[in-house]
Design a protein around this motif. Sequence first.
Motif, PDB file in Angstrom:
ATOM      1  N   ARG A 167       0.776  -1.193  -0.014  1.00 61.41           N
ATOM      2  CA  ARG A 167      -0.032   0.196   0.157  1.00 61.41           C
ATOM      3  C   ARG A 167       1.003   1.160  -0.127  1.00 61.41           C
ATOM      4  O   ARG A 167       0.558   2.112  -0.634  1.00 61.41           O
ATOM      5  CB  ARG A 167      -0.895  -0.029   1.185  1.00 61.41           C
ATOM      6  N   GLU A 168       2.028   1.255   0.768  1.00 54.79           N
ATOM      7  CA  GLU A 168       2.723   2.627   0.904  1.00 54.79           C
ATOM      8  C   GLU A 168       3.415   2.685  -0.501  1.00 54.79           C
ATOM      9  O   GLU A 168       3.561   3.871  -0.914  1.00 54.79           O
ATOM     10  CB  GLU A 168       3.897   2.298   1.962  1.00 54.79           C
ATOM     11  N   ARG A 191       2.227   1.773  -3.525  1.00 58.40           N
ATOM     12  CA  ARG A 191       1.335   2.275  -4.458  1.00 58.40           C
ATOM     13  C   ARG A 191       0.898   3.840  -4.092  1.00 58.40           C
ATOM     14  O   ARG A 191       0.804   4.635  -5.164  1.00 58.40           O
ATOM     15  CB  ARG A 191      -0.013   1.604  -4.310  1.00 58.40           C
ATOM     16  N   LYS A 192       1.042   4.351  -3.105  1.00 60.91           N
ATOM     17  CA  LYS A 192       0.697   5.439  -2.665  1.00 60.91           C
ATOM     18  C   LYS A 192       1.974   6.327  -3.130  1.00 60.91           C
ATOM     19  O   LYS A 192       1.692   7.497  -3.682  1.00 60.91           O
ATOM     20  CB  LYS A 192       0.566   5.716  -1.013  1.00 60.91           C
ATOM     21  N   VAL A 217       1.448   6.783  -6.853  1.00 63.89           N
ATOM     22  CA  VAL A 217       0.488   7.787  -7.382  1.00 63.89           C
ATOM     23  C   VAL A 217       0.953   9.057  -7.196  1.00 63.89           C
ATOM     24  O   VAL A 217       0.715  10.020  -7.959  1.00 63.89           O
ATOM     25  CB  VAL A 217      -1.051   7.510  -6.327  1.00 63.89           C
ATOM     26  N   ALA A 218       1.773   9.367  -5.956  1.00 69.37           N
ATOM     27  CA  ALA A 218       2.053  10.719  -5.724  1.00 69.37           C
ATOM     28  C   ALA A 218       3.110  11.002  -6.860  1.00 69.37           C
ATOM     29  O   ALA A 218       3.144  12.281  -7.170  1.00 69.37           O
ATOM     30  CB  ALA A 218       2.650  10.717  -4.360  1.00 69.37           C
TER      31      ALA A 218
END
Length: 454
Positions: free
Chosen positions: A225-226, A228-229, A232-233
Motif C-alpha cells: 500500500r505504501e 502504491r501511494k 500515485v504521488a
Amino acid sequence: MRGWRTFWGEGRLDRSVRRVLPNSFLGRSLLIVLIPLLVTQGIALELFYGNYLHVMSRRMSESVVSEISLSLDFLERYQTRADRAWLTKQVRSRTQLAVEWHQNAKLTKLGSTHVVGPMDEDLVRTLQAFISYPFFVDWLTDEHHVFIMIQLPDGVLKVDAPRKRLDVGQIWLFVLWALGSSLLLFSVAALFMQNQVRAVRRLAKAAEQFGLGRDVGPIRPEGAREVRKAAVAFNRMQERISRFVIQRTAVLAGVSHDLRTPLTRLRLSFAMFPQSGMVDAALLRDDVHDMIGDVAEMERLIESYLSFARGEGAEAPENLDVAMLLEDVAAAIVRAGGRVMGVACEPGLVIEARPDAMRRMLGNLLENGRRLNAALWLSARHEGHSIMIEVDDDGPGIPPERREEVFRAFSSSKKGGTGLGLTIVRDIVHAHGGEIRLGQSARGGLNVCITLPR
C-alpha cells in the motif's frame, strides 16, 4: 577522552557492519527474514537435542547397562561352565544382548571410541556408575551394533548390543529437515519480497528518468500500500511539473513575441529614417547606426534571458552521435570566426539528450573562447558508464578562486557577454543528469570537463 574512544570505536564498528551488510534493498530485506529464521531453527535444535535427546539417551543407556549389570551378577554367582552357557543363552533370548564369555582373556584398550551425539558419554557414565570393572566400548567396528567388553577377574565378558537400543536416531535427519523447511520458507519469503522490491525499483527508475528530462509517462501503482501511494504521488507530481513547464514555455513564447514586435518596429523606423538634406547627415547616420546596434543588443539579451528561463525543457531527448555533434558545433563556431584546432572523439559514442540544448551548451563554451580569440580543442571519450566531453583553449583561463563564481548568473558579463553563458551551460548539463568541472588546460588556458550519463 573516554567519550572520544567510545565514539571512535562505535564509528569503526558501524563501518565494519555496513561493509558486511548487502547494499541492495532486496538483500537487506531477505537478511531481515533469514536471521530470525536461523535463530528460531537454532533454538529449536538446542531445545530438542539439548533436552529431549539427552534425556532419551540417558534412559536408553541405563536400560542396557542395567541388563548387563544383572548378567554380571548371575555370572559371579554361577561360575560353572554349564551355568554360564545357559546364562548367555537366556540373556540373548530375553534381552536382545549377545553375550560371549572369553575365559582368561585380557583387555588391551579401555574407554570408548567417540561418536557424534550424547549417547557415547551417557553410556560411559552409566557403565562407570553401575559396573566397577574396567571396560571398553567399540562404536566403530559395526554400524549396526555396539560392542561392550568388560574385564572380569577370570576373563572378558563381551556384550553385543544392537545400536538401535542406544541411538535415538540420526541427528542429520532432523538437521536436514530443519534446514529444508527453512530453505522452503525463505524461498517463499524471497518471492514475495522480490515482488515488493520490483515496484520500488520501477519507481526509482521512473524518478531517475524523469530527473534526466525523459518522458516516462505514468507508472502503474503496484506492490504494498505504501509503495502504491508513492507511485500515485509520483504520477501526480510528474503531471503537475509537466503542466507547469508547458504553461511556462507558452507564456515565455508570448513574452518573446511581444518584446520582439516593438524592437522590430524600432529597427524598421531607424532604417527608414531620412538621411539626406540635412546639415549633419553624417553625424545622424552614426547615431542611427549606434541605435540599431543597441536594438540588436537588446534582442540578443532578450533571447539569452528567455533561453535561460525556458531551459529547453520542452525539447524531447534523442539518441545523438557525439562525434557528429562535436563536428557540427565546431563548424558553426568556425563560421562565426572562431579557431577550432582539433576535434577528437572515440567512435561509436551515442548519448540520449536534447539536441538543441546540447548544441547551445557546447556553443556557449566555444563562443566564450572565440570572444577571447583563443584556439579551441574538442574531445570526447567513454569512461565507465558515462561519456566525458572536454573543451580546451589556450586563452587566459579562469583563476581557481573564481571558477565557482562564474557559474552564477550575471557574474561574467565581459567582452559583450550577458553573464548567462556558463549559467545556461551548467543548467543544461544538470538537466541531463551530468556534472561540469573547470580546470587548468594542458594547452595553457581553461579546461571544461563535462560528464554525462549514457
